[in-house]
Design a protein around this motif. Structure first.
Motif, short mmCIF file in Angstrom:
data_model
loop_
_atom_site.label_atom_id
_atom_site.label_comp_id
_atom_site.label_asym_id
_atom_site.label_seq_id
_atom_site.Cartn_x
_atom_site.Cartn_y
_atom_site.Cartn_z
N GLY A 27 0.81 -1.20 0.00
CA GLY A 27 0.00 0.00 0.00
C GLY A 27 0.85 1.25 0.00
N LYS A 28 0.19 2.36 0.24
CA LYS A 28 0.88 3.64 0.25
C LYS A 28 1.44 3.94 1.64
N LYS A 29 2.32 4.91 1.68
CA LYS A 29 2.80 5.42 2.96
C LYS A 29 1.77 6.42 3.45
N GLU A 30 1.20 6.17 4.62
CA GLU A 30 0.11 6.99 5.11
C GLU A 30 0.61 8.05 6.08
N LYS A 31 0.06 9.25 5.92
CA LYS A 31 0.45 10.38 6.75
C LYS A 31 0.07 10.14 8.20
N LYS A 32 -1.13 9.55 8.45
CA LYS A 32 -1.58 9.35 9.82
C LYS A 32 -0.76 8.30 10.57
N LEU A 33 0.02 7.52 9.84
CA LEU A 33 0.91 6.52 10.46
C LEU A 33 2.37 6.96 10.37
N ASN A 34 2.58 8.29 10.34
CA ASN A 34 3.93 8.86 10.24
C ASN A 34 4.66 8.36 8.99
N TYR A 35 3.92 8.30 7.90
CA TYR A 35 4.45 7.91 6.60
C TYR A 35 5.07 6.51 6.61
N GLU A 36 4.46 5.63 7.36
CA GLU A 36 4.90 4.23 7.38
C GLU A 36 4.09 3.46 6.35
N ARG A 37 4.73 2.58 5.62
CA ARG A 37 4.05 1.82 4.57
C ARG A 37 3.08 0.80 5.18
N THR A 38 1.95 0.65 4.52
CA THR A 38 0.97 -0.35 4.94
C THR A 38 0.87 -1.44 3.87
N TRP A 39 0.42 -2.59 4.29
CA TRP A 39 0.24 -3.74 3.41
C TRP A 39 -1.20 -4.22 3.59
N LYS A 40 -1.91 -4.45 2.49
CA LYS A 40 -3.31 -4.85 2.55
C LYS A 40 -3.45 -6.29 2.07
N CYS A 41 -4.22 -7.06 2.84
CA CYS A 41 -4.43 -8.46 2.49
C CYS A 41 -5.55 -8.55 1.45
N ASN A 42 -5.34 -9.36 0.43
CA ASN A 42 -6.35 -9.55 -0.61
C ASN A 42 -7.48 -10.45 -0.14
N SER A 43 -7.23 -11.28 0.85
CA SER A 43 -8.24 -12.24 1.32
C SER A 43 -9.11 -11.67 2.44
N CYS A 44 -8.48 -11.22 3.52
CA CYS A 44 -9.24 -10.81 4.70
C CYS A 44 -9.46 -9.29 4.77
N GLU A 45 -8.90 -8.54 3.82
CA GLU A 45 -9.10 -7.09 3.71
C GLU A 45 -8.55 -6.27 4.89
N PHE A 46 -7.71 -6.85 5.73
CA PHE A 46 -7.07 -6.08 6.80
C PHE A 46 -5.79 -5.46 6.28
N SER A 47 -5.38 -4.37 6.93
CA SER A 47 -4.11 -3.72 6.58
C SER A 47 -3.13 -3.91 7.72
N PHE A 48 -1.86 -4.00 7.36
CA PHE A 48 -0.81 -4.22 8.36
C PHE A 48 0.32 -3.24 8.13
N LYS A 49 1.00 -2.87 9.22
CA LYS A 49 2.22 -2.08 9.11
C LYS A 49 3.37 -3.02 8.78
N SER A 50 4.51 -2.44 8.49
CA SER A 50 5.68 -3.26 8.14
C SER A 50 6.15 -4.13 9.28
N ASN A 51 5.82 -3.72 10.55
CA ASN A 51 6.26 -4.52 11.68
C ASN A 51 5.25 -5.60 12.07
N GLY A 52 4.19 -5.79 11.28
CA GLY A 52 3.22 -6.85 11.53
C GLY A 52 2.01 -6.44 12.33
N GLU A 53 1.95 -5.19 12.80
CA GLU A 53 0.81 -4.72 13.56
C GLU A 53 -0.38 -4.47 12.64
N LYS A 54 -1.57 -4.81 13.12
CA LYS A 54 -2.78 -4.60 12.35
C LYS A 54 -3.18 -3.12 12.43
N VAL A 55 -3.56 -2.54 11.29
CA VAL A 55 -3.99 -1.15 11.23
C VAL A 55 -5.50 -1.13 11.30
N ILE A 56 -6.02 -0.31 12.20
CA ILE A 56 -7.48 -0.24 12.37
C ILE A 56 -8.02 0.95 11.61
#
Length: 101
Positions: free
Chosen positions: A72-101
């Motif tokens: 995904g994109k680097k989000e401003k609200k996450l201090n420009y940290e890249r997010t990763w979106k799952c194609n199956s469960c539709e959740f997003s994760f930070k690079s360190n494995g934390e789930k983004v709400i």
């Protein structure tokens, strides 16, 4: 005036020093209470779980459902940290494995 070098080890060789360190470590572990030992084990399990989640995200694998992650994109609200979106469960994760709400 001459400076004298003082050896920290003295006349001990490294194997003796290592034996003393291991013995001291064993004595310190034996002094711990059951509760302290359980806390240490729980902490190490949490650290291992975080390490595994982070490794899965790095390899584009969803840590929850084992699906494929899209970068995904680097989000401003996450201090420009890249997010990763799952194609199956539709959740997003930070690079360190934390789930983004």
């Amino acid at each position: 005036m001459e400076k004298k070098e003082i050896s920290i080890l003295g006349s001990m060789d490294y194997s003796t020093l290592l034996q003393q360190i291991v013995a001291t470590n064993a004595i310190n572990k034996s002094k711990l209470t059951k509760k302290q030992v359980e806390e240490i084990e729980l902490d190490s399990k949490k650290r291992e779980e975080i390490r595994v989640r982070k490794a899965k995200v790095i390899n584009n694998i969803c840590p929850d459902c084992e699906g494929k992650l899209s970068r995904g994109k680097k989000e401003k609200k996450l201090n420009y940290e890249r997010t990763w979106k799952c194609n199956s469960c539709e959740f997003s994760f930070k690079s360190n494995g934390e789930k983004v709400i």
